[in-house]
Design a protein around this motif. Sequence first.
Motif, PDB file in Angstrom:
ATOM      1  N   PRO A  13      56.212  -9.617  31.315  1.00 21.69           N
ATOM      2  CA  PRO A  13      56.512  -8.165  31.397  1.00 21.69           C
ATOM      3  C   PRO A  13      56.821  -7.748  32.830  1.00 21.69           C
ATOM      4  O   PRO A  13      56.288  -8.299  33.784  1.00 21.69           O
ATOM      5  CB  PRO A  13      55.221  -7.514  30.892  1.00 21.69           C
ATOM      6  N   GLU A  14      57.730  -6.789  32.925  1.00 17.71           N
ATOM      7  CA  GLU A  14      58.045  -6.246  34.236  1.00 17.71           C
ATOM      8  C   GLU A  14      56.824  -5.507  34.784  1.00 17.71           C
ATOM      9  O   GLU A  14      56.093  -4.854  34.020  1.00 17.71           O
ATOM     10  CB  GLU A  14      59.218  -5.265  34.144  1.00 17.71           C
ATOM     11  N   PRO A  15      56.547  -5.653  36.082  1.00 20.92           N
ATOM     12  CA  PRO A  15      55.392  -4.926  36.646  1.00 20.92           C
ATOM     13  C   PRO A  15      55.604  -3.423  36.517  1.00 20.92           C
ATOM     14  O   PRO A  15      56.727  -2.929  36.584  1.00 20.92           O
ATOM     15  CB  PRO A  15      55.374  -5.369  38.119  1.00 20.92           C
ATOM     16  N   GLU A  16      54.490  -2.738  36.349  1.00 22.76           N
ATOM     17  CA  GLU A  16      54.565  -1.284  36.193  1.00 22.76           C
ATOM     18  C   GLU A  16      54.634  -0.567  37.536  1.00 22.76           C
ATOM     19  O   GLU A  16      54.849   0.640  37.588  1.00 22.76           O
ATOM     20  CB  GLU A  16      53.362  -0.787  35.386  1.00 22.76           C
TER      21      GLU A  16
END
Length: 328
Positions: A13-16
């Motif tokens: 997942p892309e970092p938030e």
Amino acid sequence: MDTSTEAVPTPVPEPEWRGRSEPFQVGDPGRAASLVVPIPDPDGWDRRDTVLDGVALMDGAKKPIAEVRAASVRGLSHRAYGTVRQDEYSFRRTTDGRYLVIGVADGVSAGKLSHKAAIVAARKGAELIAKALTAPNDLTPDNFPWPDLVHAVAGRIERLGRERLAAMGNADAQTMSVRDVAAHIASTVLYAVVDLTPVGGAHVVHLLAVGDTSAWVLREGGRWEPQNAVKNDGAELHSSSVHALPLPPVTDPKPVRTTVAAGEALVLMTDGIGDPLGHGTGAVGRFLADVWAKPPASGLEFAAHIGFARKSFDDDRTAVAFWPVPRA
């Protein structure tokens, strides 16, 4: 080849969130930059370690005239010994919108109360200038009574000093000499009045300094142009450079007139930055010229710039910078 049984990688997942904060260093940062543990001053809980601003000045049509960035950062020495930041800055626009008034002050280190002198010099001085320039009279920066202003600010610092010393139990507070008062509370100061109505694309600036707080114009191409004598630059220092209010200057300080245009920046700074800047031709000069070629995105970024680490320079640092916006 049959790959039907191979595991399918799980998408990462892309970092938030993104980003990081890392102190600036110029050349050798010195050991203190990483070893000092900031501690508070038990006598100055309400004196903040760092203050900053980042604002735009707008015209009547809500179009930007200029960008202003300002910050005052406690030096490593004061952080290490648990003493308050002694620098102060102030800026305000006259009520008619014509002028920006800036004050930058540097409390004298030897005085326990000098941060209070810096507050008076920067804030009250700028307030008095702004009021005078909008009062129903013919005052302009060209005919401004600078000596009267200097004496008025000096008087306020002296009175505050006597009051504070009396409150601290000093029975001689009201009768001691001004020089004795100044041993406890004193500050240099630099004022600027910027005409926000440009002429030929340039803003006229009037400057007045008491002491070694300095003004510079960062010209196009990264050239630092000093507007008063460079500290420790031979014997031609202005006579006011060694004085701090409330002690009156030996001679009335002379105002300096200059201009600043789009693509340039006017910067007022205490010697915590002025000393490592020197003549503006070394590593610190190149660093600040690079990062201030245009206004930093925020006051927070500006504060990070003036808080750069460099060996042997541990004083408080304060600067106010003015970047004119190109006009259509």
